[in-house]
Enzyme design. Structure first.
Site, PDB file in Angstrom:
ATOM      1  N   ASP A   1      -5.931   7.387   1.068  1.00  0.00           N
ATOM      2  CA  ASP A   1      -6.174   6.472   2.183  1.00  0.00           C
ATOM      3  C   ASP A   1      -7.598   6.684   2.699  1.00  0.00           C
ATOM      4  O   ASP A   1      -8.046   7.829   2.857  1.00  0.00           O
ATOM      5  CB  ASP A   1      -5.144   6.759   3.286  1.00  0.00           C
ATOM      6  CG  ASP A   1      -5.081   5.663   4.335  1.00  0.00           C
ATOM      7  OD1 ASP A   1      -6.133   5.351   4.945  1.00  0.00           O
ATOM      8  OD2 ASP A   1      -3.996   5.123   4.562  1.00  0.00           O
TER       9      ASP A   1
ATOM     10  N   ASN B   1       5.495   0.958   6.889  1.00  0.00           N
ATOM     11  CA  ASN B   1       5.498  -0.025   7.970  1.00  0.00           C
ATOM     12  C   ASN B   1       5.737  -1.438   7.433  1.00  0.00           C
ATOM     13  O   ASN B   1       5.133  -1.829   6.438  1.00  0.00           O
ATOM     14  CB  ASN B   1       4.145   0.012   8.699  1.00  0.00           C
ATOM     15  CG  ASN B   1       3.836   1.378   9.285  1.00  0.00           C
ATOM     16  OD1 ASN B   1       4.735   2.069   9.757  1.00  0.00           O
ATOM     17  ND2 ASN B   1       2.579   1.785   9.255  1.00  0.00           N
TER      18      ASN B   1
ATOM     19  N   GLN C   1       2.225  -2.581  10.569  1.00  0.00           N
ATOM     20  CA  GLN C   1       1.663  -2.916   9.245  1.00  0.00           C
ATOM     21  C   GLN C   1       0.365  -3.690   9.440  1.00  0.00           C
ATOM     22  O   GLN C   1       0.308  -4.653  10.217  1.00  0.00           O
ATOM     23  CB  GLN C   1       2.662  -3.765   8.427  1.00  0.00           C
ATOM     24  CG  GLN C   1       2.187  -4.019   7.000  1.00  0.00           C
ATOM     25  CD  GLN C   1       3.211  -4.775   6.140  1.00  0.00           C
ATOM     26  OE1 GLN C   1       4.225  -5.268   6.645  1.00  0.00           O
ATOM     27  NE2 GLN C   1       2.929  -4.876   4.859  1.00  0.00           N
TER      28      GLN C   1
ATOM     29  N   HIS D   1       3.248  -0.833   0.847  1.00  0.00           N
ATOM     30  CA  HIS D   1       2.702   0.485   0.524  1.00  0.00           C
ATOM     31  C   HIS D   1       3.508   1.543   1.252  1.00  0.00           C
ATOM     32  O   HIS D   1       4.035   1.305   2.335  1.00  0.00           O
ATOM     33  CB  HIS D   1       1.210   0.598   0.883  1.00  0.00           C
ATOM     34  CG  HIS D   1       0.885   0.165   2.269  1.00  0.00           C
ATOM     35  ND1 HIS D   1       0.774  -1.157   2.630  1.00  0.00           N
ATOM     36  CD2 HIS D   1       0.668   0.878   3.394  1.00  0.00           C
ATOM     37  CE1 HIS D   1       0.490  -1.236   3.922  1.00  0.00           C
ATOM     38  NE2 HIS D   1       0.433  -0.015   4.410  1.00  0.00           N
TER      39      HIS D   1
ATOM     40  N   HIS E   1       3.163   5.349   2.708  1.00  0.00           N
ATOM     41  CA  HIS E   1       2.227   6.428   3.067  1.00  0.00           C
ATOM     42  C   HIS E   1       2.822   7.776   2.686  1.00  0.00           C
ATOM     43  O   HIS E   1       3.984   8.069   3.006  1.00  0.00           O
ATOM     44  CB  HIS E   1       1.984   6.449   4.581  1.00  0.00           C
ATOM     45  CG  HIS E   1       1.297   5.247   5.133  1.00  0.00           C
ATOM     46  ND1 HIS E   1      -0.051   5.235   5.429  1.00  0.00           N
ATOM     47  CD2 HIS E   1       1.753   4.016   5.473  1.00  0.00           C
ATOM     48  CE1 HIS E   1      -0.385   4.054   5.940  1.00  0.00           C
ATOM     49  NE2 HIS E   1       0.699   3.298   5.972  1.00  0.00           N
TER      50      HIS E   1
HETATM   51  P1  AMP Z   1      -0.464   0.103   7.378  1.00  0.00           P
HETATM   52  O1  AMP Z   1      -0.894   0.194   8.815  1.00  0.00           O
HETATM   53  O2  AMP Z   1       0.870   0.743   7.126  1.00  0.00           O
HETATM   54  O3  AMP Z   1      -0.520  -1.333   6.882  1.00  0.00           O
HETATM   55  O4  AMP Z   1      -1.489   0.978   6.573  1.00  0.00           O
HETATM   56  C1  AMP Z   1      -2.641   0.511   5.985  1.00  0.00           C
HETATM   57  C2  AMP Z   1      -3.412   1.721   5.527  1.00  0.00           C
HETATM   58  O5  AMP Z   1      -4.322   1.317   4.541  1.00  0.00           O
HETATM   59  C3  AMP Z   1      -4.226   2.418   6.617  1.00  0.00           C
HETATM   60  O6  AMP Z   1      -3.838   3.784   6.674  1.00  0.00           O
HETATM   61  C4  AMP Z   1      -5.667   2.244   6.166  1.00  0.00           C
HETATM   62  O7  AMP Z   1      -6.466   3.381   6.459  1.00  0.00           O
HETATM   63  C5  AMP Z   1      -5.503   2.062   4.679  1.00  0.00           C
HETATM   64  N1  AMP Z   1      -6.523   1.278   4.009  1.00  0.00           N
HETATM   65  C6  AMP Z   1      -6.975   0.043   4.333  1.00  0.00           C
HETATM   66  N2  AMP Z   1      -7.887  -0.388   3.445  1.00  0.00           N
HETATM   67  C7  AMP Z   1      -7.996   0.579   2.508  1.00  0.00           C
HETATM   68  C8  AMP Z   1      -8.761   0.734   1.319  1.00  0.00           C
HETATM   69  N3  AMP Z   1      -9.619  -0.206   0.920  1.00  0.00           N
HETATM   70  N4  AMP Z   1      -8.618   1.871   0.609  1.00  0.00           N
HETATM   71  C9  AMP Z   1      -7.767   2.843   1.011  1.00  0.00           C
HETATM   72  N5  AMP Z   1      -6.999   2.751   2.121  1.00  0.00           N
HETATM   73  C10 AMP Z   1      -7.115   1.649   2.867  1.00  0.00           C
END
Ligand code: AMP
Ligand code: ZN
Length: 136
Positions: free
Chosen positions: A32, A88, A95, A101, A103
């Site tokens: 992440d 999420n 989300q 995805h 985590h």
């Molecule tokens: P969520 O809030 O569950 O949708 O989580 C999205 C996650 O994606 C967050 O922890 C971000 O830091 C991560 N994220 C967003 N864009 C990228 C990216 N390009 N590469 C890696 N992680 C990302």
């Protein structure tokens, strides 16, 4: 099965570089970019599913097996003290990227992160009403 406007589709299929730590036929696991802790990673299916609601049953079971495998390996390698799986679905649930995805969050004593909720104090009647909604 891809969405051209989805960043996680591009990452999962190698169109955008990422810090990849695992790949198989169905999934890519990446670090992440905004980690909660050292080693925070995301399991991404290669195909586009907006959230858990759309994820096919076969991938839903595969993703949990992969999460278990990754959690064991990451715990050994990072020597973390615990592990959270977070997933999420929907804006209300936090989300922000609408490609399913999971985590993988290694936890360390004193890492200072708080993943949690404020406990409500429902009455027995309120719990019974929720139970009725769910099982009747
Ligand atoms: P969520 O809030 O569950 O949708 O989580 C999205 C996650 O994606 C967050 O922890 C971000 O830091 C991560 N994220 C967003 N864009 C990228 C990216 N390009 N590469 C890696 N992680 C990302
Ligand atoms: Zn996608």
């Amino acid at each position: 099965m891809r969405d051209d406007s989805c960043i996680f589709c591009k990452i999962a299929n190698g169109d955008i570089p990422s810090k990849e730590i695992y790949e198989d036929e169905d999934f890519k696991v990446i670090l992440d970019l905004g980690p909660a802790t050292k080693g925070h990673a995301l399991i991404l299916p290669k195909n586009h599913y907006r959230s858990l609601y759309e994820l096919p049953d076969e991938l839903a079971s595969k993703v949990m097996l992969l999460a278990k495998k990754m959690s064991v390996q990451m715990t050994e390698k990072l020597e973390c003290d615990g592990f959270n799986l977070v997933q999420n679905n929907g804006e209300a649930a936090g989300q922000t990227v609408f490609h399913f995805h999971l985590h993988l969050i290694p936890r360390y004593e004193e890492d200072g992160q708080v993943l949690g909720w404020k406990a409500l104090q429902p009455t027995s009647e309120e719990l019974s009403e929720v139970r009725r909604l769910l099982v009747e």
